[in-house]
Motif scaffolding. Structure first.
Motif, PDB file in Angstrom:
ATOM      1  N   TRP A   1      14.559 -87.902  -8.417  1.00 38.13           N
ATOM      2  CA  TRP A   1      14.558 -87.200  -7.794  1.00 38.13           C
ATOM      3  C   TRP A   1      14.713 -85.028  -7.626  1.00 38.13           C
ATOM      4  O   TRP A   1      14.349 -84.374  -8.129  1.00 38.13           O
ATOM      5  CB  TRP A   1      12.859 -86.799  -6.831  1.00 38.13           C
ATOM      6  N   ASN A   2      15.539 -85.900  -6.797  1.00 38.69           N
ATOM      7  CA  ASN A   2      16.790 -84.008  -6.082  1.00 38.69           C
ATOM      8  C   ASN A   2      17.441 -83.698  -7.477  1.00 38.69           C
ATOM      9  O   ASN A   2      18.108 -82.706  -7.394  1.00 38.69           O
ATOM     10  CB  ASN A   2      17.593 -85.094  -5.482  1.00 38.69           C
TER      11      ASN A   2
ATOM     12  N   LEU B   1      12.168 -85.672 -13.884  1.00 37.79           N
ATOM     13  CA  LEU B   1      11.251 -85.737 -12.682  1.00 37.79           C
ATOM     14  C   LEU B   1      10.674 -87.679 -13.579  1.00 37.79           C
ATOM     15  O   LEU B   1       9.862 -87.824 -13.062  1.00 37.79           O
ATOM     16  CB  LEU B   1      10.618 -84.776 -12.855  1.00 37.79           C
TER      17      LEU B   1
ATOM     18  N   ALA C   1      11.977 -89.806 -12.247  1.00 32.37           N
ATOM     19  CA  ALA C   1      12.049 -90.337 -10.880  1.00 32.37           C
ATOM     20  C   ALA C   1       9.882 -91.036 -10.997  1.00 32.37           C
ATOM     21  O   ALA C   1      10.066 -91.890  -9.500  1.00 32.37           O
ATOM     22  CB  ALA C   1      11.732 -88.956 -10.346  1.00 32.37           C
ATOM     23  N   SER C   2       9.273 -90.732 -11.842  1.00 25.17           N
ATOM     24  CA  SER C   2       7.970 -90.988 -11.796  1.00 25.17           C
ATOM     25  C   SER C   2       8.345 -92.971 -11.975  1.00 25.17           C
ATOM     26  O   SER C   2       7.512 -93.190 -11.762  1.00 25.17           O
ATOM     27  CB  SER C   2       7.172 -90.494 -12.252  1.00 25.17           C
TER      28      SER C   2
ATOM     29  N   TYR D   1       9.527 -94.758  -9.357  1.00 32.15           N
ATOM     30  CA  TYR D   1       8.624 -95.034  -7.779  1.00 32.15           C
ATOM     31  C   TYR D   1       7.775 -95.917  -8.494  1.00 32.15           C
ATOM     32  O   TYR D   1       7.003 -96.566  -7.831  1.00 32.15           O
ATOM     33  CB  TYR D   1       8.069 -93.730  -7.711  1.00 32.15           C
TER      34      TYR D   1
ATOM     35  N   MET E   1       4.697 -90.003  -4.455  1.00 38.11           N
ATOM     36  CA  MET E   1       5.814 -89.812  -5.156  1.00 38.11           C
ATOM     37  C   MET E   1       5.458 -89.967  -6.824  1.00 38.11           C
ATOM     38  O   MET E   1       6.131 -88.853  -7.988  1.00 38.11           O
ATOM     39  CB  MET E   1       6.580 -89.897  -4.875  1.00 38.11           C
TER      40      MET E   1
ATOM     41  N   SER F   1       5.936 -86.528  -9.490  1.00 35.27           N
ATOM     42  CA  SER F   1       7.015 -86.511 -10.412  1.00 35.27           C
ATOM     43  C   SER F   1       6.897 -86.252 -12.198  1.00 35.27           C
ATOM     44  O   SER F   1       7.352 -85.560 -12.478  1.00 35.27           O
ATOM     45  CB  SER F   1       7.671 -87.370 -10.584  1.00 35.27           C
TER      46      SER F   1
END
Length: 961
Positions: free
Chosen positions: A659-660, A678, A681-682, A685, A701, A705
């Motif tokens: 994410w960052n 991103l 990231a999805s 999560y 989240m 994302s």
């Protein structure tokens, strides 16, 4: 002649009264005696017939003890009976002597020798008791001495068997027997010696039971039994000496003082015996014992720290006739001088040993050790010179050289500087050709190994204290004691490696590399390869270090641990590309499924952390993060991340990092990377969501994302000026579908309240709406676009600013007037409904709605357009001057007025009057339009007049703001 033969002669010469007739009571008594004596004789016969090969039966001693007890109950015996008892006693004693002699000759194969010895001692004790019961016999000289002798010899046997109670009983019985005799009346040397031996024997037994007072009393009593005999003086002095040494061996409190007292007593007795001696042999023996005792006393003084007394003793010994040349004297003197801190005299004694060829090797080696230990670093050079001097005058063993080397190294907590001095002296000593020659040949192999170990350990100690210069020198000297053969090539290779380490510590990188290369020739292994890797790092040779990683992997004894270690070394040297290369190679070993010391997730996390420390590494970071997700999907989250809280932290780290990095890339306008991060990231999560059900925080989240990933994809398209392909559009639609489902579940979930909706960040729904609107426009699905915007407008996340943005966006690119009109009208309604409307936005919306109405309706039917102007007029009415943007008000007034021009030309009088009126009304509400308003009023007045004469062809003057 044997004793029993003498007794037989005594029995043959009976006195005359023994042949006289006896009374009846005497006859019965004689019969009783003869019965007991016959029983005793029968037992003795059994003892005489015993064989040494068979164990002694206990029945003999038991039977004899019963018969003896009955015999002892009689008050007195006739002389003939006494003689018979004496004969039986001697027969029993001689039988014991025969058994003892036979047992000492034959092999000791008895299973219980202590039991046999005890039975033997019991028989001797019975023989002594028989003499004691019989008492004195007419015709037998000194019966008490003979009986005491039996008891003394039996007591000695019991003492040897450590039966001290029985031994003491025998000695005490013997003492009682001889106490009736005046010692001065004894002329026999043997009988006098018995008195002394008996007293000494009693003292030994008392010593064993720790009855020291009795010991002192007995030894003092023994002094009165010396009779001026050198032999007696020697015996008593020897016993004092034995007791003194025994005290020292027990290491008790006050032992030194007591030992010194006992040794002084022995010394005094030796001196008295020496004065009483008449033969040369006695004199020499006593003189030797006296010197030995005096040396012992010197050693005790030395142990007590009485160094002056030691010097005096040594001086006495050296000044005697023919002077004592015992090899211990120089050592005692040297240690005493050292104790007095008089190092010059101590060194003189030490150097004097070099020329004294009678001193054994062990003595002078001990002296060198003592001198070096006391003098410390200051004496190192002297010790070396003495040792080398000894090499020139006598044959010295390799073992002695090892002892001296070990002592030179020392372990006395010397300062760093002192330790260096010791090492320098040792280096000079062991590198001397004469010393090296001591260790040549197979016979000295063990000592050679010991010397190499001493030098190696010395070098290792200096290495640990980071004194690499001294360490390198000592390692080099240790190589002198490693043979050049096949068996020792591994040891030589190890030596070259540690030398490489020393030079590495000294930053002599070229020399270090030379030593490591030599080590590789002897023993190619992972240790040498790793050291070369360290050298390349120190030289900042990234290419060489990376190549060396591959060389390490190719080693036969390679272990993946070395790649982890290499990464740590590279990080410490701030050579991050090498660290990345090491960890990247380490990852290859996880695919094989072998057990690894470090978890794969830790290696990947470390790689991402290292790469993130330098700019422009986002692509590499993405590669390893993506690998982490693929491995987690392949192995399962629990197997990859770990179980419990630890695994949850690892999973969270990768999700948050993705994410960052995505947000960071977006801020840096790297939209494609942003989209990829991103999307990952999805997925991260989503791993936990799928495994444990719907978790609200993670759903949010995942949703964020996905939406931001699609937004980044669209931004990347605009940035690259490359239209998305059909496949990419399809993938984007799938992402939006997932996001939409999650968004709906979040918005309408039964567990959500208004506050929770606001916490989701309302702009998330807005961004989703914009992205979805964009993608649906590519699919020409105008109806879905309008439905999408209507759904957003009806949601709790809707705000006027979002509707304005949607409306403006609908007016760009592929136009969707329905969406634009709906969004702008909804936005206008929402703005006007607020307590403090933003009239700047209202003015903008009005202008855009007028534009939309123009496009949708055309100039032929402008009721909708007129309605917007009329709505604007109603909004302006009642506002303060300047509250509605003046420029926008002027624009409304002038554009409304200008719209009358065409109807005038077309003769559409009513339409023209409508637009002129609304234009004039707006101008009257807008500050700064006074001059315009006057012109407009004049034209309207003239227009009315002309209408009367039907002159309507006049042009309406155009207003320009």
């Amino acid at each position: 002649m044997r004793i029993d033969e003498i007794l037989t002669l005594e029995l043959g010469h009976k006195h005359h009264h023994d042949s006289q007739p006896q009374s009846q009571s005497q006859s019965q008594s004689h019969h009783h005696y003869h019965h007991l004596l016959s029983q005793i004789e029968s037992s003795i016969n059994q003892a005489e017939n015993l064989s040494p090969e068979r164990p002694l039966p206990t029945t003999i001693s038991d039977d004899l003890r019963r018969s003896l007890t009955q015999l002892a109950q009689s008050q007195s015996f006739p002389n003939s009976i006494k003689l018979l008892v004496w004969k039986l006693s001697f027969r029993l004693w001689n039988a014991c002597v025969d058994l003892s002699n036979a047992a000492s000759i034959r092999s000791r194969s008895s299973p219980s020798p202590s039991i046999l010895a005890e039975e033997h001692a019991k028989l001797r004790h019975l023989a002594a008791d028989l003499l004691s019961v019989a008492g004195g016999v007419v015709g037998v000289p000194s019966p008490e001495i003979k009986s005491a002798s039996f008891y003394h010899k039996t007591g000695v046997i019991w003492h040897e068997l450590r039966k001290f109670e029985l031994a003491s009983a025998c000695f005490e019985r013997a003492t009682d027997l001889v106490s009736k005799i005046d010692a001065n009346s004894i002329s026999s040397a043997g009988e006098r010696k018995l008195l002394l031996d008996l007293c000494i024997a009693r003292s030994r037994t008392a010593w064993e039971v720790s009855d020291r007072n009795v010991v002192v009393a007995l030894l003092n009593r023994a002094k009165s039994l010396l009779f001026g005999s050198p032999e007696h003086h020697k015996a008593l002095a020897n016993q004092y000496s034995v007791f003194g040494k025994s005290v020292l061996s027990k290491n008790e409190s006050g032992a030194l003082n007591e030992a010194l007292r006992l040794m002084n007593e022995a010394l005094d007795l030796y001196e008295k015996g020496l004065r009483a001696a008449r033969t040369r042999e006695d004199m020499l023996e006593l003189k030797g014992l006296k010197s030995k005792t005096l040396r012992f006393i010197s050693a005790v003084h030395l142990q007590m720290g009485e160094f002056e007394s030691v010097i005096k003793c040594v001086k006495v010994l050296r000044e005697e006739d023919n002077g004592d040349r015992h090899p211990s004297l120089p050592v005692l003197a040297m240690k005493a001088w050292l104790g007095l801190k008089r190092y010059v005299e101590a060194e003189k004694e030490l150097r004097g040993m070099v020329v004294n060829k009678g001193i054994p090797e062990g003595v002078w080696v001990s002296a060198v050790e003592a001198y070096f230990q006391a003098a410390g670093t200051a004496g190192a050079e002297t010790a070396k010179e003495v040792f080398l001097g000894l090499l020139g005058r006598c044959s010295i063993s390799a073992g002695a050289a090892v002892r001296v080397a070990h002592r030179v190294v020392g372990n006395d907590g010397s300062s760093c500087e002192g330790s260096k001095v010791r090492a320098k002296v040792l280096a000079d000593l062991v590198s001397d050709e004469r010393v090296i020659a001591l260790f040549s040949g197979e016979a000295a192999a063990k000592q050679r190994m010991a010397m190499q170990a001493v030098l190696w350990n010395c070098a290792a100690d200096h290495f640990r204290s980071k004194d690499y210069e001294t360490s390198a020198e000592m390692f080099e000297k240790s190589m002198l004691y490693v043979p050049y053969d096949i068996e020792n090539r591994i040891l030589r290779g190890k030596g070259f490696r540690v030398l490489g380490l020393c030079h590495l510590g000294l930053s002599r990188l070229d020399q270090a590399l030379e030593y490591i290369n030599e080590a590789e020739k002897l023993e190619p292994n992972i240790a040498s390869a790793f050291l070369k890797f360290k050298i390349y790092l120190q030289k900042n040779d990234q290419s060489g270090a990376m190549n060396q990683i591959q060389a390490m992997i190719a080693c036969s004894d390679f272990s993946p641990d070395f790649l982890s270690l290499s990464a740590h070394e590279a990080i410490a040297c701030h050579v991050l590309p090498v660290a990345v290369a090491a960890l990247s190679n380490l990852l290859n070993f996880y695919v094989t499924g072998k057990s690894m010391p470090t978890a794969e997730v830790v290696v990947l996390r470390t790689l991402v952390t290292i790469l993130s420390q330098e700019p422009n590494n986002e692509q590499e970071v993405l590669k390893f993060v993506k690998r982490g997700f693929n491995r987690a999907s392949e192995l399962g989250p629990d197997c990859f991340f770990g179980k419990g809280e630890v695994g949850r932290r690892e999973w969270n780290w990768f999700a948050v990092s993705s994410w960052n990095f995505g947000i960071k890339s977006g801020k840096e306008m790297k939209f494609q990377l942003c989209a990829d991060f991103l999307r990952l990231a999805s997925e991260f999560y989503g791993l936990l969501v799928d495994g444990q059900g719907q978790v609200d925080g993670n759903n949010v989240m995942v949703c964020k994302s996905l939406i931001l990933s699609v937004s980044a994809i669209l931004a990347s398209e605009n940035q690259r000026k490359i239209v998305l392909t059909d496949v990419e559009v399809k993938q984007t639609v799938e992402l939006l579908d997932r996001a939409g489902k999650l968004l709906r579940s979040i918005s309408v979930g039964t567990r959500l309240n208004d506050d929770q909706v606001n916490s989701i960040e309302a702009d998330l729904f807005f961004v989703y709406t914009l992205c979805a609107y964009n993608i649906q426009g590519r699919l020409n699905d105008l109806g879905s676009q309008l439905l999408l915007v209507k759904n957003f407008a009806s949601s709790k996340a809707c705000e006027p600013k979002y509707l304005l943005q949607i409306g403006l966006n609908a007016l760009q690119g592929p136009l969707n007037h329905e969406v634009a009109a709906f969004a702008l009208n909804e936005c206008l309604t929402a703005l006007l409904s607020s307590p403090l409307p933003e009239y700047q936005s209202v003015a903008l919306i009005v202008r855009k709605l007028i534009a939309v109405a123009n496009v949708r309706r055309g100039d032929a039917d402008d009721d909708a357009v007129y309605g917007m102007y009329k709505q604007a007029y109603r909004i302006i009415v009642g506002l303060k001057d300047g509250e509605y943007p003046i420029e926008e008000g002027k624009w409304l007034a002038t554009t409304a007025w200008n719209r009358a021009a065409l109807p005038v030309r077309l003769g559409q009088i009513d339409v023209a009057k409508k637009w002129m009126n609304i234009g004039l009304e707006l101008a009257m509400r807008v500050p700064g339009m006074e001059s315009y308003r006057a012109s407009m009023e004049d034209f309207v007045g003239g227009f009315e007049k002309e209408l009367c004469v039907q002159n309507i062809g006049k042009n309406v003057p155009q207003l320009i703001v």
